[in-house]
Design a protein around this motif. Structure first.
Motif, PDB file in Angstrom:
ATOM      1  N   LEU A 218       0.810  -1.210   0.000  1.00  0.00           N
ATOM      2  CA  LEU A 218       0.000   0.000   0.000  1.00  0.00           C
ATOM      3  C   LEU A 218       0.849   1.268   0.000  1.00  0.00           C
ATOM      4  N   PHE A 219       2.155   1.136  -0.151  1.00  0.00           N
ATOM      5  CA  PHE A 219       2.994   2.322  -0.170  1.00  0.00           C
ATOM      6  C   PHE A 219       2.925   2.997  -1.542  1.00  0.00           C
ATOM      7  N   LEU A 220       2.740   4.321  -1.524  1.00  0.00           N
ATOM      8  CA  LEU A 220       2.679   5.100  -2.762  1.00  0.00           C
ATOM      9  C   LEU A 220       3.661   6.258  -2.661  1.00  0.00           C
ATOM     10  N   GLY A 221       4.508   6.370  -3.649  1.00  0.00           N
ATOM     11  CA  GLY A 221       5.421   7.491  -3.690  1.00  0.00           C
ATOM     12  C   GLY A 221       4.700   8.765  -4.093  1.00  0.00           C
ATOM     13  N   SER A 222       5.338   9.898  -3.855  1.00  0.00           N
ATOM     14  CA  SER A 222       4.693  11.184  -4.156  1.00  0.00           C
ATOM     15  C   SER A 222       4.411  11.322  -5.653  1.00  0.00           C
ATOM     16  N   ASN A 223       5.313  10.846  -6.503  1.00  0.00           N
ATOM     17  CA  ASN A 223       5.079  10.930  -7.944  1.00  0.00           C
ATOM     18  C   ASN A 223       3.883  10.099  -8.363  1.00  0.00           C
ATOM     19  N   ALA A 224       3.742   8.898  -7.763  1.00  0.00           N
ATOM     20  CA  ALA A 224       2.601   8.048  -8.090  1.00  0.00           C
ATOM     21  C   ALA A 224       1.287   8.693  -7.668  1.00  0.00           C
ATOM     22  N   VAL A 225       1.297   9.363  -6.514  1.00  0.00           N
ATOM     23  CA  VAL A 225       0.081  10.042  -6.036  1.00  0.00           C
ATOM     24  C   VAL A 225      -0.306  11.159  -6.995  1.00  0.00           C
ATOM     25  N   ILE A 226       0.667  11.960  -7.405  1.00  0.00           N
ATOM     26  CA  ILE A 226       0.379  13.079  -8.306  1.00  0.00           C
ATOM     27  C   ILE A 226      -0.146  12.577  -9.652  1.00  0.00           C
ATOM     28  N   ASP A 227       0.514  11.579 -10.227  1.00  0.00           N
ATOM     29  CA  ASP A 227       0.081  11.052 -11.523  1.00  0.00           C
ATOM     30  C   ASP A 227      -1.318  10.467 -11.452  1.00  0.00           C
ATOM     31  N   SER A 228      -1.627   9.767 -10.358  1.00  0.00           N
ATOM     32  CA  SER A 228      -2.964   9.183 -10.213  1.00  0.00           C
ATOM     33  C   SER A 228      -4.036  10.260 -10.076  1.00  0.00           C
ATOM     34  N   LEU A 260      -6.209   7.262  -2.363  1.00  0.00           N
ATOM     35  CA  LEU A 260      -5.682   6.220  -3.241  1.00  0.00           C
ATOM     36  C   LEU A 260      -5.381   4.931  -2.468  1.00  0.00           C
ATOM     37  N   VAL A 261      -4.844   5.083  -1.262  1.00  0.00           N
ATOM     38  CA  VAL A 261      -4.569   3.904  -0.437  1.00  0.00           C
ATOM     39  C   VAL A 261      -5.857   3.181  -0.082  1.00  0.00           C
ATOM     40  N   SER A 262      -6.893   3.940   0.242  1.00  0.00           N
ATOM     41  CA  SER A 262      -8.186   3.349   0.580  1.00  0.00           C
ATOM     42  C   SER A 262      -8.767   2.590  -0.613  1.00  0.00           C
ATOM     43  N   GLU A 263      -8.685   3.200  -1.803  1.00  0.00           N
ATOM     44  CA  GLU A 263      -9.211   2.536  -2.994  1.00  0.00           C
ATOM     45  C   GLU A 263      -8.400   1.284  -3.340  1.00  0.00           C
ATOM     46  N   THR A 264      -7.081   1.383  -3.190  1.00  0.00           N
ATOM     47  CA  THR A 264      -6.232   0.223  -3.469  1.00  0.00           C
ATOM     48  C   THR A 264      -6.528  -0.917  -2.504  1.00  0.00           C
ATOM     49  N   LYS A 265      -6.714  -0.587  -1.233  1.00  0.00           N
ATOM     50  CA  LYS A 265      -7.009  -1.597  -0.227  1.00  0.00           C
ATOM     51  C   LYS A 265      -8.341  -2.295  -0.519  1.00  0.00           C
ATOM     52  N   PHE A 267      -9.779  -2.633  -3.413  1.00  0.00           N
ATOM     53  CA  PHE A 267      -9.638  -3.469  -4.610  1.00  0.00           C
ATOM     54  C   PHE A 267      -8.936  -4.796  -4.284  1.00  0.00           C
ATOM     55  N   LEU A 268      -7.842  -4.718  -3.523  1.00  0.00           N
ATOM     56  CA  LEU A 268      -7.101  -5.931  -3.183  1.00  0.00           C
ATOM     57  C   LEU A 268      -7.946  -6.891  -2.355  1.00  0.00           C
ATOM     58  N   GLU A 269      -8.686  -6.349  -1.400  1.00  0.00           N
ATOM     59  CA  GLU A 269      -9.542  -7.195  -0.572  1.00  0.00           C
ATOM     60  C   GLU A 269     -10.664  -7.820  -1.379  1.00  0.00           C
ATOM     61  N   SER A 270     -11.171  -7.090  -2.388  1.00  0.00           N
ATOM     62  CA  SER A 270     -12.229  -7.649  -3.244  1.00  0.00           C
ATOM     63  C   SER A 270     -11.708  -8.789  -4.117  1.00  0.00           C
ATOM     64  N   GLN A 271     -10.378  -8.812  -4.320  1.00  0.00           N
ATOM     65  CA  GLN A 271      -9.761  -9.879  -5.117  1.00  0.00           C
ATOM     66  C   GLN A 271      -9.265 -11.029  -4.242  1.00  0.00           C
ATOM     67  N   GLY A 272      -9.579 -10.981  -2.955  1.00  0.00           N
ATOM     68  CA  GLY A 272      -9.211 -12.069  -2.057  1.00  0.00           C
ATOM     69  C   GLY A 272      -7.809 -11.975  -1.486  1.00  0.00           C
ATOM     70  N   VAL A 273      -7.165 -10.810  -1.580  1.00  0.00           N
ATOM     71  CA  VAL A 273      -5.813 -10.643  -1.045  1.00  0.00           C
ATOM     72  C   VAL A 273      -5.903 -10.309   0.440  1.00  0.00           C
ATOM     73  N   ARG A 274      -5.180 -11.087   1.267  1.00  0.00           N
ATOM     74  CA  ARG A 274      -5.158 -10.827   2.706  1.00  0.00           C
ATOM     75  C   ARG A 274      -4.019  -9.864   3.020  1.00  0.00           C
ATOM     76  N   LEU A 275      -4.359  -8.629   3.263  1.00  0.00           N
ATOM     77  CA  LEU A 275      -3.338  -7.607   3.498  1.00  0.00           C
ATOM     78  C   LEU A 275      -2.642  -7.775   4.834  1.00  0.00           C
ATOM     79  N   ASP A 276      -3.297  -8.464   5.781  1.00  0.00           N
ATOM     80  CA  ASP A 276      -2.669  -8.617   7.088  1.00  0.00           C
ATOM     81  C   ASP A 276      -1.440  -9.511   7.016  1.00  0.00           C
ATOM     82  N   ILE A 277      -1.342 -10.342   5.975  1.00  0.00           N
ATOM     83  CA  ILE A 277      -0.172 -11.208   5.815  1.00  0.00           C
ATOM     84  C   ILE A 277       1.085 -10.367   5.611  1.00  0.00           C
ATOM     85  N   PHE A 278       0.951  -9.272   4.842  1.00  0.00           N
ATOM     86  CA  PHE A 278       2.099  -8.420   4.541  1.00  0.00           C
ATOM     87  C   PHE A 278       2.567  -7.615   5.749  1.00  0.00           C
TER      88      PHE A 278
END
Length: 284
Positions: A218-228, A260-265, A267-278
């Motif tokens: 869920l880490f996003l760099g400043s450039n990625a945030v601006i581009d998104s 963006l972090v909220s939306e990414t989270k 999406f990942l959870e809707s695809q069955g990804v367990r974020l707590d593992i990371f």
């Protein structure tokens, strides 16, 4: 002779020493009457034997052969015990390598090409807890190349494994264990003035490769945030970064990253990804 291909025949041994003539070739078999890769060779005279020993580490097929002189000494006073690997350091051009009794690291060769890390773990963990089981793979086939590195938590366990496993049969192969150089971990913070910008950047990336932040999903760099934000709201980047607006640039960046972090989270959870593992801490 040690390291002979299992499919090699007596004619191959004669061809290996040609034009020297052999009086006898005796192949060592295991309990299942299968070749072990070891053989005893008799020469006609002392001179031929010395010439044959000069072919030590020559290749037979795709394997190099190790040659040793078999001496049976009857007088006890003539037998000089050679220092064992964990009792003496071996001197090399680069300096002194740590012995097994200090590094606890073993180099294993002549392994089966179908071996796995689990097989090695089961074999070596009987002598003590392991900290590393490294099985190099071929870059083209992704299959083992017959070598491995084993590191024990306590060096005395490595010594015990060495004394009991060296020369033993495992998966139809004769194991050959040697002291391994300690694994060197370098962390260069500075580069020389002669280094190019590209090399400096690569060095910096390597030094930061172990950072948890770099591998955070869920880490996003400043450039990625601006581009998104530019793509999502169809605005110009200069308008988004304009410092003359009423709102703070830092606040805008923080709000954008949070969204963006909220939306990414989601999406990942809707695809069955367990974020707590990371987020679990990897045991050291």
């Amino acid at each position: 002779m040690r390291g002979i291909p299992f499919k090699a025949k007596e004619e191959d041994v004669h061809a290996f020493f040609y034009p020297l003539k052999l009086s006898a070739v005796r192949t060592v078999l295991d309990s299942n009457d299968k070749p072990t890769g070891v053989a005893f060779v008799d020469f006609l005279n002392e001179s031929d034997m010395m010439d044959g020993l000069r072919r030590n580490r020559d290749c037979m097929g795709r394997r190099y052969i190790e040659l040793f002189r078999d001496e049976c000494l009857s007088k006890e006073e003539d037998i000089v015990r050679k220092p064992r690997p964990w009792e003496k350091k071996e001197s090399t051009e680069d300096g002194e390598d740590e012995s097994i009794g200090e590094s606890g690291r073993l180099f294993v060769r002549n392994l089966s090409y179908s071996i796995s890390e689990d097989d090695l773990t089961k074999l070596f963990e009987k002598y003590g807890p392991l900290t590393e089981v490294h099985l190099p793979l071929d870059s083209n086939t992704s299959k083992p190349i017959g070598l491995a590195f084993i590191t024990y938590m306590l060096p005395e366990h490595a010594v015990k494994a060495y004394t009991e496993l060296d020369g033993q049969i495992f998966q139809g192969r004769l194991l050959h264990l040697l002291p391994a150089k300690p694994r060197v971990v370098t962390n260069k913070q500075e580069t020389s003035s002669k280094s190019s910008y590209k090399k400096s950047k690569e060095s910096k990336l390597r030094s930061q490769a172990g950072s948890d932040r770099n591998w955070n999903t869920l880490f996003l760099g400043s450039n990625a945030v601006i581009d998104s934000m530019v793509d999502k709201y169809t605005v110009e980047k200069r308008d988004l970064l304009d410092p003359d607006t009423n709102s703070s640039l830092a606040v805008r960046m923080a709000l954008g990253e949070t969204q963006l972090v909220s939306e990414t989270k989601e999406f990942l959870e809707s695809q069955g990804v367990r974020l707590d593992i990371f987020q679990q801490v990897k045991p050291k």
